[in-house]
Design an enzyme around this catalytic site. Structure first.
Site, PDB file in Angstrom:
ATOM      1  N   ASP A  57       0.815  -1.219   0.000  1.00  0.00           N
ATOM      2  CA  ASP A  57       0.000   0.000   0.000  1.00  0.00           C
ATOM      3  C   ASP A  57       0.847   1.267   0.000  1.00  0.00           C
ATOM      4  OD1 ASP A  57       0.924  -0.503   2.582  1.00  0.00           O
ATOM      5  OD2 ASP A  57      -1.054  -0.923   3.391  1.00  0.00           O
ATOM      6  N   ASN A  85      -7.703  -2.728  14.222  1.00  0.00           N
ATOM      7  CA  ASN A  85      -9.087  -2.979  13.800  1.00  0.00           C
ATOM      8  C   ASN A  85      -9.192  -4.198  12.879  1.00  0.00           C
ATOM      9  OD1 ASN A  85      -7.998  -2.079  11.408  1.00  0.00           O
ATOM     10  ND2 ASN A  85      -9.414  -0.384  11.100  1.00  0.00           N
ATOM     11  N   HIS A 127      -7.413  -4.719  10.047  1.00  0.00           N
ATOM     12  CA  HIS A 127      -7.129  -4.527   8.615  1.00  0.00           C
ATOM     13  C   HIS A 127      -5.839  -5.234   8.206  1.00  0.00           C
ATOM     14  CE1 HIS A 127      -4.821  -0.464   9.366  1.00  0.00           C
ATOM     15  NE2 HIS A 127      -3.964  -1.433   9.273  1.00  0.00           N
ATOM     16  N   GLU A 182      -9.710  -1.872   5.127  1.00  0.00           N
ATOM     17  CA  GLU A 182     -10.366  -1.583   6.396  1.00  0.00           C
ATOM     18  C   GLU A 182     -11.605  -2.475   6.562  1.00  0.00           C
ATOM     19  OE1 GLU A 182      -8.649   0.042   8.349  1.00  0.00           O
ATOM     20  OE2 GLU A 182      -8.124   2.072   7.734  1.00  0.00           O
TER      21      GLU A 182
HETATM   22  C1  F6R Z   1       1.424  -1.548   6.147  1.00  0.00           C
HETATM   23  C2  F6R Z   1       0.116  -2.152   6.233  1.00  0.00           C
HETATM   24  C3  F6R Z   1      -0.692  -2.173   7.479  1.00  0.00           C
HETATM   25  C4  F6R Z   1       0.123  -2.456   8.744  1.00  0.00           C
HETATM   26  C5  F6R Z   1      -0.770  -2.400   9.975  1.00  0.00           C
HETATM   27  C6  F6R Z   1       0.005  -2.612  11.266  1.00  0.00           C
HETATM   28  O1  F6R Z   1       1.959  -1.648   4.846  1.00  0.00           O
HETATM   29  O2  F6R Z   1      -0.329  -2.635   5.241  1.00  0.00           O
HETATM   30  O3  F6R Z   1      -1.710  -3.143   7.365  1.00  0.00           O
HETATM   31  O4  F6R Z   1       0.721  -3.714   8.644  1.00  0.00           O
HETATM   32  O5  F6R Z   1      -1.427  -1.166  10.023  1.00  0.00           O
HETATM   33  O6  F6R Z   1       0.835  -1.522  11.471  1.00  0.00           O
HETATM   34  P1  F6R Z   1       1.961  -1.561  12.605  1.00  0.00           P
HETATM   35  O7  F6R Z   1       2.937  -2.583  12.184  1.00  0.00           O
HETATM   36  O8  F6R Z   1       2.550  -0.174  12.591  1.00  0.00           O
HETATM   37  O9  F6R Z   1       1.259  -1.912  13.876  1.00  0.00           O
END
Ligand code: F6R
Length: 243
Positions: free
Chosen positions: A67, A134, A136, A141
């Site tokens: 992403d 959450n 995702h 989301e």
């Molecule tokens: C990042 C991504 C997100 C993160 C998720 C967890 O490329 O796709 O899904 O993996 O938001 O983020 P952290 O690791 O910062 O807790």
């Protein structure tokens, strides 16, 4: 689903590092799916260290990131392209022409179409994931259909708050409101998927993933149906599991 339970973030990073290093050693032209965020940072350090000390080569590896924030150029310090360069690519012998991160500052539908075409032509051998508090995966989301492909998405308020805390010096207004993300279908098409979850704030999402039926209200829950899915969790992330 294979669950690897470890003590802490360091051990989780070590396990994930070993899986990725072995993949590249066994198949030097692997196609890797990569993630950003705080979770993979230590694993990326270990890959960089291994490349330096043991010479594991990424010359023929291709990568696809999950992403990118909408509206940020790749040179922006908070862009995910910049993150990947600073935390991983600049330490490896990878050819930057083989690196793919969706572009958040282009005609967004054309960019989604381009990314989907590339993914259709290049099946990911091993996909790394983190998980949002959450539930995702990527920036898919809650509510995102399981058959979604790369698309433009509005970020949840909770995601923007989590990311402000970790990366934008706590300034919520600075976190982009939208992003472009690989869809859930793209993620599920990878041959193998590894998700790392560490910390108490991931425990509710992990409980849903491990114990409940797949539901679009918890995007990560679909992973329990993937034929080769490994979940690496530390004690905090495992703290709400019954079994
Ligand atoms: C990042 C991504 C997100 C993160 C998720 C967890 O490329 O796709 O899904 O993996 O938001 O983020 P952290 O690791 O910062 O807790």
């Amino acid at each position: 689903m294979k669950v690897i339970k470890v003590k802490n973030y360091e051990e989780a990073s070590q396990k994930a590092f070993e899986i990725f290093r072995d993949q590249v050693k066994e198949k030097p032209d692997s196609i890797l799916g990569l993630a950003t965020g705080s979770t993979p940072i230590r694993m990326y350090e270990l890959l960089a260290e291994d490349h330096k000390v043991n010479g594991t080569s990424y010359k023929n590896v291709h990568t696809f990131n999950l992403d990118e924030y909408y509206g940020l150029a790749p040179t922006h310090p908070q862009s995910y392209y910049y993150f990947m360069t600073e935390h991983l690519f600049k330490f490896l012998d990878i050819d930057l022409n083989n690196v793919n991160v969706p572009k958040g500052n282009q005609d967004i539908q054309a960019e989604c179409d381009r990314y989907n075409t590339m993914l259709a032509e290049n099946q990911i051998d091993l996909q790394l994931l983190g998980i949002g508090s959450n539930g995702h995966i990527g920036f898919n989301e809650p509510g995102t259909p399981f058959d979604s492909v790369t698309h433009y998405i509005e970020l949840d308020e909770s995601t923007r708050k989590d990311n402000a805390r970790l990366f934008f010096d706590g300034v919520l207004e600075d976190v982009p409101t939208h992003a472009v993300t690989m869809g859930i279908k793209n993620i599920m098409e990878a041959k193998r998927v590894v998700l790392i979850a560490c910390g108490d704030n991931k425990a509710t999402a992990i409980k849903g993933l491990v114990e409940d039926e797949p539901t679009t209200s918890l995007p990560a829950s679909i992973l329990s149906t993937h034929p080769d899915f490994t979940l690496i969790i530390d004690e905090g992330a495992a703290s709400k599991l019954d079994k």
